[in-house]
Scaffold this active site. Structure first.
Site, PDB file in Angstrom:
ATOM      1  N   ARG A  34     -30.384  15.743 -34.488  1.00 23.91           N
ATOM      2  CA  ARG A  34     -29.678  15.934 -33.212  1.00 23.91           C
ATOM      3  C   ARG A  34     -30.622  16.224 -32.059  1.00 23.91           C
ATOM      4  O   ARG A  34     -30.289  15.947 -30.901  1.00 23.91           O
ATOM      5  CB  ARG A  34     -28.666  17.080 -33.335  1.00 23.91           C
ATOM      6  CG  ARG A  34     -27.477  16.776 -34.203  1.00 23.91           C
ATOM      7  CD  ARG A  34     -26.396  17.828 -34.014  1.00 23.91           C
ATOM      8  NE  ARG A  34     -26.858  19.149 -34.389  1.00 23.91           N
ATOM      9  CZ  ARG A  34     -26.689  19.700 -35.588  1.00 23.91           C
ATOM     10  NH1 ARG A  34     -26.049  19.017 -36.527  1.00 23.91           N
ATOM     11  NH2 ARG A  34     -27.116  20.908 -35.863  1.00 23.91           N
ATOM     12  N   TYR A  56     -20.269   7.321 -34.165  1.00 24.65           N
ATOM     13  CA  TYR A  56     -19.627   8.370 -34.973  1.00 24.65           C
ATOM     14  C   TYR A  56     -18.198   8.639 -34.531  1.00 24.65           C
ATOM     15  O   TYR A  56     -17.251   8.554 -35.317  1.00 24.65           O
ATOM     16  CB  TYR A  56     -20.466   9.637 -34.906  1.00 24.65           C
ATOM     17  CG  TYR A  56     -19.909  10.790 -35.712  1.00 24.65           C
ATOM     18  CD1 TYR A  56     -20.052  10.831 -37.093  1.00 24.65           C
ATOM     19  CD2 TYR A  56     -19.239  11.848 -35.089  1.00 24.65           C
ATOM     20  CE1 TYR A  56     -19.552  11.887 -37.839  1.00 24.65           C
ATOM     21  CE2 TYR A  56     -18.737  12.897 -35.823  1.00 24.65           C
ATOM     22  CZ  TYR A  56     -18.893  12.909 -37.191  1.00 24.65           C
ATOM     23  OH  TYR A  56     -18.377  13.959 -37.915  1.00 24.65           O
ATOM     24  N   HIS A 101     -33.840   0.446 -37.053  1.00 25.60           N
ATOM     25  CA  HIS A 101     -35.253   0.816 -37.180  1.00 25.60           C
ATOM     26  C   HIS A 101     -36.013  -0.206 -38.035  1.00 25.60           C
ATOM     27  O   HIS A 101     -37.130  -0.619 -37.682  1.00 25.60           O
ATOM     28  CB  HIS A 101     -35.385   2.212 -37.788  1.00 25.60           C
ATOM     29  CG  HIS A 101     -35.198   3.318 -36.804  1.00 25.60           C
ATOM     30  ND1 HIS A 101     -33.953   3.744 -36.393  1.00 25.60           N
ATOM     31  CD2 HIS A 101     -36.087   4.092 -36.143  1.00 25.60           C
ATOM     32  CE1 HIS A 101     -34.083   4.734 -35.529  1.00 25.60           C
ATOM     33  NE2 HIS A 101     -35.374   4.962 -35.354  1.00 25.60           N
ATOM     34  N   ASN A 152     -34.390  13.056 -30.676  1.00 26.57           N
ATOM     35  CA  ASN A 152     -34.208  12.056 -29.624  1.00 26.57           C
ATOM     36  C   ASN A 152     -32.773  12.164 -29.130  1.00 26.57           C
ATOM     37  O   ASN A 152     -31.874  11.501 -29.640  1.00 26.57           O
ATOM     38  CB  ASN A 152     -34.506  10.658 -30.161  1.00 26.57           C
ATOM     39  CG  ASN A 152     -34.548   9.602 -29.069  1.00 26.57           C
ATOM     40  OD1 ASN A 152     -34.046   9.809 -27.968  1.00 26.57           O
ATOM     41  ND2 ASN A 152     -35.145   8.460 -29.361  1.00 26.57           N
ATOM     42  N   SER A 188     -28.502   3.259 -37.831  1.00 27.58           N
ATOM     43  CA  SER A 188     -29.827   3.687 -37.385  1.00 27.58           C
ATOM     44  C   SER A 188     -30.914   3.122 -38.282  1.00 27.58           C
ATOM     45  O   SER A 188     -31.962   2.640 -37.793  1.00 27.58           O
ATOM     46  CB  SER A 188     -29.889   5.216 -37.360  1.00 27.58           C
ATOM     47  OG  SER A 188     -31.160   5.663 -36.928  1.00 27.58           O
ATOM     48  N   ASN A 217     -30.082  19.366 -37.829  1.00 24.92           N
ATOM     49  CA  ASN A 217     -30.458  19.781 -36.479  1.00 24.92           C
ATOM     50  C   ASN A 217     -31.627  18.958 -35.950  1.00 24.92           C
ATOM     51  O   ASN A 217     -31.688  18.646 -34.747  1.00 24.92           O
ATOM     52  CB  ASN A 217     -30.827  21.261 -36.479  1.00 24.92           C
ATOM     53  CG  ASN A 217     -31.104  21.791 -35.090  1.00 24.92           C
ATOM     54  OD1 ASN A 217     -30.217  21.878 -34.253  1.00 24.92           O
ATOM     55  ND2 ASN A 217     -32.359  22.142 -34.833  1.00 24.92           N
ATOM     56  N   HIS A 244     -29.399   9.858 -29.829  1.00 27.23           N
ATOM     57  CA  HIS A 244     -28.366  10.601 -30.562  1.00 27.23           C
ATOM     58  C   HIS A 244     -27.051  10.623 -29.803  1.00 27.23           C
ATOM     59  O   HIS A 244     -25.971  10.488 -30.396  1.00 27.23           O
ATOM     60  CB  HIS A 244     -28.839  12.025 -30.829  1.00 27.23           C
ATOM     61  CG  HIS A 244     -27.762  12.918 -31.375  1.00 27.23           C
ATOM     62  ND1 HIS A 244     -26.976  13.713 -30.558  1.00 27.23           N
ATOM     63  CD2 HIS A 244     -27.317  13.120 -32.631  1.00 27.23           C
ATOM     64  CE1 HIS A 244     -26.102  14.365 -31.301  1.00 27.23           C
ATOM     65  NE2 HIS A 244     -26.283  14.032 -32.557  1.00 27.23           N
TER      66      HIS A 244
END
Length: 565
Positions: free
Chosen positions: A430, A445, A472, A433, A468, A427, A437
């Site tokens: 999700r 996805y 980063h 950000n 991700s 959670n 997301h």
């Protein structure tokens, strides 16, 4: 008997004046009066001891009723709050389904729906994707509550203390007030080069993807039989543009010119943002053209206008739509307040580094680094790490995005959700950000599931984490000037592990505590290790490093060489 009657009358007058809650007085007083009538058969009064016992019984009964009423009040308020939340959620969903249908001005809805039903392999499995509705940011609503405003004021008071401590220490050391802000001047160095680079990137994104899509759509509308060849050519040109013009050239400018961290962050973050926006524009419009080109019935679809694409490039979202919900007016006072808050957060971060980070790591970088020093470093870095986390969230996800949304009258302000209440890392990912997301969920996805025909959901989740983590780590490696994959390891190891261990079925306050503890430790590790490597890169420079020496963290060997020297 007269004295007995007087005592009875005295008790009748005092019973109603006993202390009680306002909502129980009437019922209890009624019971008291009935009890007193029962106590006086044939006009005779009871003895004083019996009267005291009856009074104690009435008091006890009133207290029991009061406790029951308070319990019922709490239950009713909790139930009412849950029902109101459910009602508001249902209203938001209903409003989204009514107000955010695919916009008619650019493509015909009936034709689009008809063709999408025929070309199911071009339609993502989640229907129309993200729906935009008019709503405020969560913190704007929470700041209307005095208790939340007090927390905000506490952070301002902490900033004032940082400023005062810095001024006092500088006055003691230098004998004068030092207000040069040398760290900020260094971090944002070579700013004219940053502006020129950004202008070139923005103009290329404005021209190239839009022109390529326009030319490709004309090839699909023509009578040629080489539609697939044209698609391959234009698709290859777009990927080549993404890789070279947007991917390589800005990075080359940042590395060759040795841009300082803040200036480099501006270029690299804008590079990633514009690449994601260009992908979204092509990804959202290509299926609609292919749906029409299947049998070419109906009018030719119109290319989205340049103004729509330009608005999207500035809008605080990474999901392209022809139209977004808009507010009627611009509140320039709101814009000014948000930009001032961004500036305040920038100075806040400056004082955090000056008071909490630089003195610690400048000295510890010259010491031998063992397990004890590592543990102390991590725990001493938790406070600045958490402050940087809060400042980054508040400055960018709330103030910066809301300022641009207000200037563009962009009405959907859900850039984040209540991530601080998360009881699971799933959670948290999700809600932290929502802007990024939504892009990962829509184009990484679900497209992975669409290609694999929904057969590899764990692999799709792993792919999202990998993308991700790589992005980063790429940002940090370019901006800091060294490769030290701490964040990548945290993402791929602990992030993936916590995503499955602390899943959505974990409820209760204890899981929220575990989530916060993990966040604190993670940011302490990030601040500690990256700061160590930053100073090691400056203390232990290599004249002609090999490729393996560039990949090896300098902080692992720097302290040993310094101690030996």
């Amino acid at each position: 008997m007269e004295n007995g009657d007087d005592s009875v009358r005295f008790r009748r007058q005092t019973f109603p004046k006993m202390p009680s809650s306002s909502d129980l007085d009437s019922s209890v007083n009624g019971e008291c009066s009935l009890a007193k009538h029962d106590q006086q058969p044939n006009g005779e009064s009871h003895v004083t001891s019996e009267g005291k016992i009856e009074v104690e019984q009435v008091i006890s009964k009133k207290l029991q009723l009061k406790r029951k009423a308070e319990h019922l009040k709490r239950e009713l308020l909790r139930e009412l709050d849950n029902q109101v939340n459910d009602c508001m959620d249902s209203l938001i969903e209903e409003s989204a389904s009514l107000d955010c249908a695919p916009p008619p001005p650019v493509f015909s809805p009936s034709l689009l729906d008809k063709k999408m039903s025929r070309l199911g392999h071009f339609q993502p499995p989640h229907g129309q994707g993200k729906q935009f509705v008019s709503r405020r940011s969560l913190l704007d609503e929470l700041f209307e509550v005095n208790h939340i405003q007090t927390i905000y004021h506490m952070f301002i008071a902490l900033l004032i203390l940082f400023i005062l401590s810095t001024l006092v220490v500088d006055f003691i050391d230098e004998g004068r007030l030092v207000l040069d802000f040398d760290l900020l001047v260094y971090a944002f160095g070579q700013f004219p080069l940053v502006v020129c680079t950004w202008i070139c990137m923005f103009l290329s994104v404005l021209v190239v993807p839009y022109s390529l899509f326009h030319l490709w759509m004309q090839s699909q509308a023509g009578s040629s039989s080489h539609h697939r060849q044209y698609s391959f050519v234009f698709g290859s040109m777009f990927l080549l543009y993404q890789a070279l013009a947007l991917g390589f050239l800005p990075t080359y400018v940042a590395v060759v010119n040795s841009l300082p961290p803040a200036s480099c962050f501006i270029i690299i973050l804008e590079q990633v943002r514009l690449m994601m926006k260009a992908h979204s524009y092509i990804r959202e419009n290509v299926p609609r053209v292919l749906a029409w080109a299947k049998d070419k019935t109906g009018p030719v679809p119109v290319v989205p206008q340049v103004s729509q694409y330009l608005y999207f490039l500035f809008a605080p979202t990474l999901i392209y739509r022809d139209k977004y919900p808009r507010n009627p007016t611009i509140r320039w006072g709101y814009v000014a307040s948000k930009l001032l808050q961004v500036l305040g957060c920038l100075f806040y971060a400056y004082y955090v580094f000056v008071r909490l980070c630089i003195p610690q790591f400048r000295s510890i970088s010259l010491q031998f680094f063992d397990l004890r020093a590592m543990v102390l470093c991590v725990f001493n870095s938790i406070l600045p790490g958490v402050l940087i986390l809060f400042l980054g969230f508040f400055a960018f996800l709330h103030c910066w995005l809301n300022a641009f949304a207000e200037m563009l009258r962009f009405a959907d302000r859900m850039f984040y959700k209540d991530w601080w209440n998360s009881t699971s890392f799933a959670n948290y990912y999700r809600t932290w950000n929502v802007v990024v997301h939504d892009w990962l969920f829509r184009y990484v996805y679900w497209d992975f599931l669409w290609i694999s025909q929904k057969r590899f959901r764990p692999a799709a989740m792993l792919f999202v984490f990998t993308v991700s983590a790589v992005v980063h780590e790429y940002i940090l490696a370019i901006c800091f000037g060294f490769f030290y994959p701490v964040l990548f390891c945290l993402f791929m190891c602990f992030g993936m592990m916590f995503n499955f261990i602390l899943h959505d079925q974990r409820k209760g306050p204890i899981w929220n505590i575990i989530m916060w503890t993990s966040l604190f430790l993670g940011h302490g590790v990030i601040i500690c290790l990256y700061s160590q490597e930053w100073y090691a890169q400056r203390y232990c420079t290599l004249k002609e490093p090999s490729f393996l020496e560039l990949l090896q963290p300098r902080s692992w060997s720097c302290k040993r060489s310094l101690v030996a020297n």
